[in-house]
Enzyme design. Structure first.
Site, short mmCIF file in Angstrom:
data_model
loop_
_atom_site.label_atom_id
_atom_site.label_comp_id
_atom_site.label_asym_id
_atom_site.label_seq_id
_atom_site.Cartn_x
_atom_site.Cartn_y
_atom_site.Cartn_z
N ARG B 213 0.86 -1.18 0.00
CA ARG B 213 0.00 0.00 0.00
C ARG B 213 0.89 1.23 0.00
O ARG B 213 1.96 1.23 0.64
CB ARG B 213 -0.87 0.03 1.26
CG ARG B 213 -2.08 -0.89 1.23
CD ARG B 213 -3.18 -0.35 0.32
NE ARG B 213 -4.41 -1.12 0.41
CZ ARG B 213 -4.83 -2.00 -0.51
NH1 ARG B 213 -4.11 -2.21 -1.60
NH2 ARG B 213 -5.98 -2.62 -0.34
N GLU B 242 -3.85 7.77 -5.08
CA GLU B 242 -4.05 7.12 -6.38
C GLU B 242 -5.30 7.67 -7.04
O GLU B 242 -6.32 7.82 -6.36
CB GLU B 242 -4.19 5.60 -6.18
CG GLU B 242 -2.92 4.96 -5.65
CD GLU B 242 -3.04 3.44 -5.43
OE1 GLU B 242 -4.08 2.87 -5.79
OE2 GLU B 242 -2.11 2.86 -4.89
N HIS B 261 -1.29 0.55 -9.91
CA HIS B 261 -1.94 -0.38 -8.97
C HIS B 261 -2.55 -1.55 -9.75
O HIS B 261 -3.77 -1.75 -9.77
CB HIS B 261 -3.01 0.33 -8.14
CG HIS B 261 -3.34 -0.44 -6.88
ND1 HIS B 261 -3.66 0.16 -5.68
CD2 HIS B 261 -3.40 -1.77 -6.64
CE1 HIS B 261 -3.92 -0.76 -4.76
NE2 HIS B 261 -3.76 -1.94 -5.32
#
Lengths: 305, 305
Positions: B213, B242, B261
């Site tokens: 993360r 993000e 991601h």
């Protein structure tokens, strides 16, 4: 080179000085392994008995006069195996994960999620069953790929490949694989092996990796197969002409990963090459059997496996 | 979702409709695993007993009211393991072989031989000992890297890691590794774990990979460590914010490999996530034990290993 200089008169030379240096020499160490200077200087090889080359491929020095002579030819088999295998595994993953696409997006500061591919469960045919091909097979298999080899002689139960198919029947086997890796020695039999017919036989969307020699490939046919989408990618470390000419279409193709004939050249490689020569020199001086003796008819060191 | 629709009333909704959909619902499947909509709709959860999230990390739904409730939380542990491990192995090789440098040279039609690095014989510390960390350790070890893990409890003889060091003593162990991989769950204990002190403790020229993360990292400290050369590279698939903001300095750093991601998101991943939920739904309906039950105090599914 210290141990060798203590035991012999060593002459260092470039291509221009090679005829003079070669006259009266018993052994020749071709350190610039892509040099084409040896054939032109061959007339001066008046007592040469041994030629060692700082590469795995011996095609630059395997000209007819050497082949027909009594000069023993040895190569640097073993130095590049693991490094090249890591490169091949790396480009296989790079294609599956679209690393090049990520880098291009990064250069445009663009965030774009994409779905990528698994590597495990896909398949690779390694064309060339020498030590480099074996190291490649071992690494690809370690990440869960199904791997086979292609060599002179079809067989099962090979320790590294399991199945080896015959290179003579390559087109029949190419459709079975997601990735095809060219690492065969360059010989009369393998020159232009990867041509339009071979690329057409590959699985649609297959990927092609060349870490052998550029002349294994008919470059124009490769470009066509990449343009049509028959191949979805190619990673090329070697080329018919090196350096790759400025006007080659390969430079600008987004599904091509290029590198400058360096896949095996990890930090320390030059020392490792000299060590291989020094080891063989000690054997040669003692009259013992040399390592890595090339079968000049075949064009490579025959596998003992 | 067919088997579930046959057995239950299914309401599909976006964030805006979540409070209405949640009212009267027994179970909630959070498919958009980065959505922060659940806390805001929580007041409407009048009979919720089970929440399943389509991700491995549960930090987006582990807010205090859920943690203190009787609602069972399950995750999608297992779906991403191998894909993320392949991504990590790929970026480790990409750094060693300077694939990004090759691509930039290719974009300028420039032939430049460089020496690269071996991967075998180098070392990696995988911070996070869940299934994804274990899959990463297995693949890195398969190519000859020395691997250790960092987790809650130091121990030897772990089946995947061998040695596991304590995350509480991370700085003491960081100097021993060439590559550090962050894949820990995001909890109060791990938030900001990779800060200036941690980067300073790493081996000079180390590489850092984050597939956990973004909030595990203090981004400004990472940027500083990359600028100073203390880190020679970072591969980042997750970020504090993000999508990564347009003005982030990470976009333009040549020693950074960015992706959106997506390291675990291979073709078919969405179906795989629904299958994990459907499997757990069948168990839940039958009153059987659920898979992947999160320890809400720890913030992840405790390892059985």
């Amino acid at each position: 080179m210290d141990p060798i200089e203590r035991a012999a008169t060593v002459r260092y030379t470039d291509a221009a000085g090679l005829p003079d240096a070669l006259r009266g020499a018993d052994a020749l160490f071709v350190y610039d392994f892509l040099s084409r200077a040896v054939p032109d200087a061959w007339h001066a090889a008046d007592r040469l008995r041994w030629l060692h080359i700082a590469s795995a491929g011996v095609d630059p020095v395997l000209f007819p006069e050497l082949r027909d002579s009594d000069v023993v030819l040895t190569n640097s088999r073993g130095v590049f195996d693991s490094a090249i295998a890591e490169y091949v595994l790396g480009v296989v993953i790079a294609f599956a994960k679209d690393f090049a696409g990520s880098l291009r997006l990064q250069q445009r500061s663009t965030w774009r999620h994409r779905e990528t591919e698994r590597v495990a469960g896909t398949s690779a045919l390694v064309v060339g069953t020498g030590p480099i091909g074996r190291a490649i097979a071992t690494l690809l298999r370690a990440v869960g790929m199904r791997v086979a080899g292609a060599g002179r002689r079809a067989r099962d139960g090979d320790p590294d490949f399991g199945t080896v198919v015959s290179s003579d029947e390559l087109s029949r086997h190419l459709p079975d694989f997601d990735v095809v890796v060219a690492v065969a020695p360059l010989t009369e039999q393998t020159k232009g092996l990867f041509d339009a017919e071979a690329f057409a036989a590959m699985r649609p969307g297959a990927r092609f990796v060349n870490v052998g020699r550029g002349e294994l490939v008919v470059t124009g046919d490769l470009v066509s197969a990449l343009r049509s989408g028959q191949l979805s990618g190619a990673a090329l470390d070697v080329f018919e002409q090196e350096p790759l000419p400025q006007d080659s279409p390969l430079w600008t193709m987004e599904n091509v990963l290029l590198s400058a004939h360096m896949s095996g050249d990890v930090v320390g490689w030059r020392n490792a090459l000299v060590e291989v020569f020094a080891d063989n020199f000690a054997r040669w001086r003692d009259g013992g059997p040399l390592r890595n003796v090339v079968d000049k008819r075949l064009g490579y060191v025959p596998s003992t496996a």
